[in-house]
Design a protein around this motif. Structure first.
Motif, PDB file in Angstrom:
ATOM      1  N   PRO A 118       0.819  -1.229   0.000  1.00  0.00           N
ATOM      2  CA  PRO A 118       0.000   0.000   0.000  1.00  0.00           C
ATOM      3  C   PRO A 118       0.844   1.267   0.000  1.00  0.00           C
ATOM      4  N   ILE A 119       1.965   1.245   0.745  1.00  0.00           N
ATOM      5  CA  ILE A 119       2.847   2.423   0.762  1.00  0.00           C
ATOM      6  C   ILE A 119       3.460   2.633  -0.610  1.00  0.00           C
ATOM      7  N   VAL A 120       3.902   1.556  -1.233  1.00  0.00           N
ATOM      8  CA  VAL A 120       4.520   1.662  -2.557  1.00  0.00           C
ATOM      9  C   VAL A 120       3.513   2.140  -3.586  1.00  0.00           C
ATOM     10  N   LEU A 121       2.298   1.621  -3.539  1.00  0.00           N
ATOM     11  CA  LEU A 121       1.284   2.042  -4.504  1.00  0.00           C
ATOM     12  C   LEU A 121       0.918   3.513  -4.320  1.00  0.00           C
ATOM     13  N   ASP A 122       0.887   3.963  -3.086  1.00  0.00           N
ATOM     14  CA  ASP A 122       0.648   5.396  -2.848  1.00  0.00           C
ATOM     15  C   ASP A 122       1.774   6.221  -3.455  1.00  0.00           C
ATOM     16  N   ALA A 123       3.016   5.732  -3.301  1.00  0.00           N
ATOM     17  CA  ALA A 123       4.152   6.440  -3.890  1.00  0.00           C
ATOM     18  C   ALA A 123       4.102   6.406  -5.409  1.00  0.00           C
ATOM     19  N   VAL A 124       3.661   5.298  -5.969  1.00  0.00           N
ATOM     20  CA  VAL A 124       3.533   5.196  -7.429  1.00  0.00           C
ATOM     21  C   VAL A 124       2.515   6.198  -7.945  1.00  0.00           C
ATOM     22  N   GLY A 125       1.377   6.318  -7.245  1.00  0.00           N
ATOM     23  CA  GLY A 125       0.367   7.290  -7.667  1.00  0.00           C
ATOM     24  C   GLY A 125       0.896   8.707  -7.592  1.00  0.00           C
TER      25      GLY A 125
ATOM     26  N   LEU B 188       9.277   7.791  -4.975  1.00  0.00           N
ATOM     27  CA  LEU B 188       9.958   6.510  -5.189  1.00  0.00           C
ATOM     28  C   LEU B 188      11.427   6.596  -4.803  1.00  0.00           C
ATOM     29  N   ARG B 189      11.997   7.769  -5.027  1.00  0.00           N
ATOM     30  CA  ARG B 189      13.405   7.951  -4.666  1.00  0.00           C
ATOM     31  C   ARG B 189      13.585   7.852  -3.157  1.00  0.00           C
TER      32      ARG B 189
ATOM     33  N   ARG C 146      18.664  -2.629  -0.718  1.00  0.00           N
ATOM     34  CA  ARG C 146      17.403  -2.755  -0.005  1.00  0.00           C
ATOM     35  C   ARG C 146      16.598  -1.468  -0.170  1.00  0.00           C
ATOM     36  N   SER C 147      15.294  -1.614   0.022  1.00  0.00           N
ATOM     37  CA  SER C 147      14.442  -0.430  -0.052  1.00  0.00           C
ATOM     38  C   SER C 147      14.423   0.271   1.304  1.00  0.00           C
ATOM     39  N   SER C 148      13.775   1.419   1.326  1.00  0.00           N
ATOM     40  CA  SER C 148      13.593   2.152   2.585  1.00  0.00           C
ATOM     41  C   SER C 148      12.129   2.163   2.980  1.00  0.00           C
ATOM     42  N   ILE C 149      11.414   1.135   2.575  1.00  0.00           N
ATOM     43  CA  ILE C 149      10.013   1.010   2.977  1.00  0.00           C
ATOM     44  C   ILE C 149       9.965   0.839   4.489  1.00  0.00           C
ATOM     45  N   PRO C 150       9.122   1.579   5.165  1.00  0.00           N
ATOM     46  CA  PRO C 150       9.038   1.449   6.624  1.00  0.00           C
ATOM     47  C   PRO C 150       8.757   0.011   7.042  1.00  0.00           C
ATOM     48  N   ALA C 151       9.317  -0.371   8.179  1.00  0.00           N
ATOM     49  CA  ALA C 151       9.095  -1.727   8.695  1.00  0.00           C
ATOM     50  C   ALA C 151       7.610  -1.940   8.957  1.00  0.00           C
ATOM     51  N   PRO C 152       7.124  -3.169   8.734  1.00  0.00           N
ATOM     52  CA  PRO C 152       5.694  -3.431   8.963  1.00  0.00           C
ATOM     53  C   PRO C 152       5.326  -3.227  10.420  1.00  0.00           C
ATOM     54  N   SER C 153       4.128  -2.813  10.637  1.00  0.00           N
ATOM     55  CA  SER C 153       3.640  -2.607  11.999  1.00  0.00           C
ATOM     56  C   SER C 153       3.432  -3.946  12.699  1.00  0.00           C
ATOM     57  N   ALA C 154       3.253  -3.848  14.001  1.00  0.00           N
ATOM     58  CA  ALA C 154       3.036  -5.060  14.781  1.00  0.00           C
ATOM     59  C   ALA C 154       1.779  -5.789  14.323  1.00  0.00           C
ATOM     60  N   SER C 155       0.752  -5.041  13.970  1.00  0.00           N
ATOM     61  CA  SER C 155      -0.485  -5.680  13.509  1.00  0.00           C
ATOM     62  C   SER C 155      -0.280  -6.380  12.174  1.00  0.00           C
TER      63      SER C 155
END
Length: 571
Positions: free
Chosen positions: A321-328, A355-356, A384-393
């Motif tokens: 979802p984060i990546v798709l938001d960045a793509v948009g 994306l950068r 590696r990417s800099s996508i935030p680590a997944p939440s606990a949930s």
């Protein structure tokens, strides 16, 4: 029907090819699933396979028959009566047989077989009368001489008592019983119902009923009616042990009663030349059936399992979802750079490249665009990417979905197999997360630039150039007028001068086209997000296949192969 006759009917199909097919099937089953089966059963099956290989490799068509019985059953006396000579030492009350004694009929060398059995006491049986002066008085000399040819190849063993007070005697008897081709259980009127005989020997070897004989010895102590009653009762006990349809022979080493019949039964077994294969075949079948209890009757088809929840949870944990938001946002940003108002495009530099920032600005698998990093940013160095680590949930959702998938896949399996399925998806801490991150990094997040960008860009440049020309024209007119230089007549449209129309029209139309382009870019961004979302979903599904589905399916495939091979071995 006697055990031997029943055995010969069953043995008829126990060819060397069938035995080889069963042992191969059992070997394949152990190879595919030794770790998920009962350890004791696996060890026993391996001993059976080793024994089958060793026994089959021994030259000669010998049939090994063991006389087994309790202390005082007259086993050694019966052995001597069958041999026709005083070979085994007889003890009325105390066990005297410490080591097995072998009697070999025929001229075929049985040394290799007896060496394998580890039987040192050996006696070669010849025609009646060759055993010395004592043999001439035996009641079955003529019968023995008559059956000599039929008994060629018989190796008769007198075993130590299996209830001996000497532990070494009992263990030696148990060792030999694992190796012989045929059993003759010898008991007497006092011990025919002994629990040790039935529970620890006959019942455990009931699957060898085709190569089993039951003998009620010392019947000279009873009258005819009593013998018949005990034979019937002994037969019922054997049936309870699992040897159905067995007949009991009544013998007496003193009077010779039943000895000819017993010799004839042994001759029948030797004539069939299949007792060894039948024994080994029964051992393989028994081992396979014991192992079969550790395998389910069917497996779950992994391809038919619902994995929507699994893929969705992995996608969320991977940051899709984060990546798709960045793509948009990246699409809208690039659209503005190509279709926005020409004189406002410079503001694009103030907006960070989405994306950068995630270190996903790569196309077609080319290296990422260089980013200034410090020495501690190893993620960039390692790709590696800099996508935030997944939440606990999100992590909990992945764990829950994975466990649910594994639970469905292992439904109905024994505990060890279910544990094997669970262990198959345990890739270590962080391994799944790294695989998901690499799947995202390796997925192209861009596509071919839309044609309308080019068309609008051309129009914007035309409008921008028109506005600039109009502005320059007006500026020139102002300079000329300021210098009070005569100016040529300025063309007009109505009452508006053309330079003003060019300036105002170029700006207003450029702004209007920019607004329309931004609206259309939002539509395009949604389409681009859908396309990239499909790519990312496929990438995440591929990770799920590699890390979860394929390992689980591999375990289930091993379970299927094990089940089929065990059924083949036990059929």
């Amino acid at each position: 029907m006697s055990p031997i006759r029943m055995g010969r009917a069953m043995v008829k199909g126990a060819s060397a090819a069938e035995l080889g097919d069963r042992t191969t099937a059992l070997s394949l089953a152990l190879f595919s699933a030794a770790g998920e089966l009962d350890g004791a059963a696996v060890e026993q099956a391996r001993r059976v396979l080793d024994r089958a290989q060793e026994r089959s490799a021994i030259a000669g068509d010998h049939t090994v028959v063991a006389l087994a019985g309790a202390t005082g059953s007259g086993k050694s006396s019966l052995f001597n009566a069958l041999v026709g000579e005083q070979v085994a030492e007889i003890g009325a009350r105390r066990p005297t047989t410490a080591k097995p004694t072998a009697a070999v009929w025929g001229e075929s060398d049985a040394s290799e077989l007896l060496d394998w059995l580890r039987v040192d006491a050996r006696h070669l049986v010849g025609p009646a009368g060759e055993g010395g002066p004592e043999a001439a008085d035996k009641p079955n000399d003529k019968l023995t001489d008559k059956l000599t040819d039929k008994l060629n190849g018989l190796v008769l063993l007198d075993l130590p008592d299996f209830d001996s007070r000497e532990l070494s005697h009992r263990r030696e008897a148990e060792r030999i019983l694992e190796l012989v081709d045929m059993f003759v259980w010898v008991t007497d009127p006092q011990k025919y119902a002994d629990a040790r005989l039935h529970d620890e020997f006959v019942a455990l070897m009931a699957h060898h009923d085709a190569v089993t004989l039951a003998v009620l010895n010392q019947t000279d102590r009873l009258d005819v009616n009593a013998v018949q009653v005990l034979k019937k009762d002994f037969g019922k006990l054997l049936g309870a042990d699992g040897i159905h349809g067995a007949s009991v022979l009544a013998t007496s080493a003193v009077t010779g009663t039943g000895v000819p019949e017993l010799l004839q039964r042994l001759a029948n077994a030797v004539a069939g030349q299949a007792a060894s294969r039948q024994r080994l075949n029964a051992d393989v079948v028994a081992a396979a059936r014991r192992l079969r209890h550790g395998v389910a009757d069917q497996e779950v088809a992994v391809a038919r399992l619902d994995r929507d929840a699994l893929d969705a949870s992995l996608a969320r944990a991977a940051g899709v979802p984060i990546v798709l938001d960045a793509v948009g946002r990246d699409y809208r940003r690039e659209a503005f750079a190509h279709t926005g108002f020409l004189f406002a495009r410079w503001t694009r530099g103030f907006a960070a490249d989405p994306l950068r920032r995630l270190r996903l600005d790569r196309t077609g698998g080319r290296p990422p665009i260089a980013v200034e990093i410090d020495g501690s940013d190893v993620r960039a160095v390692l790709g590696r990417s800099s996508i935030p680590a997944p939440s606990a949930s999100a992590v909990s959702a992945v764990d829950l979905a994975t466990r649910s998938f594994v639970r469905q896949a292992s439904d109905g399996l024994p505990v060890k197999w279910a544990q094997a399925v669970e262990d198959a998806v345990d890739q270590g801490e962080g391994a799944l997360g790294d695989a998901l991150d690499q799947a995202i990094v390796g997925t192209s997040l861009r596509a071919r630039r839309p044609i309308w960008w080019l068309l609008v860009n051309v129009i914007q440049w035309i409008l921008g150039v028109t506005a600039v020309l109009g502005l320059l024209w007006l500026a020139a007119l102002w300079v000329v007028g300021f210098a009070q230089i005569p100016t040529p007549e300025t063309p007009t449209v109505g009452f508006l001068p053309v330079p003003l129309i060019m300036l105002v029209g170029g700006v207003l139309l450029g702004l209007l086209l920019g607004v329309l382009s931004r609206w259309w870019a939002r539509v395009g961004a949604r389409r681009r997000t859908a396309v990239i979302g499909k790519r990312l979903t496929e990438a995440v599904a591929k990770v799920a296949d590699e890390r979860i589905v394929v390992p689980v399916d591999a375990v289930l495939d091993r379970h299927r192969q094990t089940r089929e091979q065990l059924d083949r071995a036990a059929a």
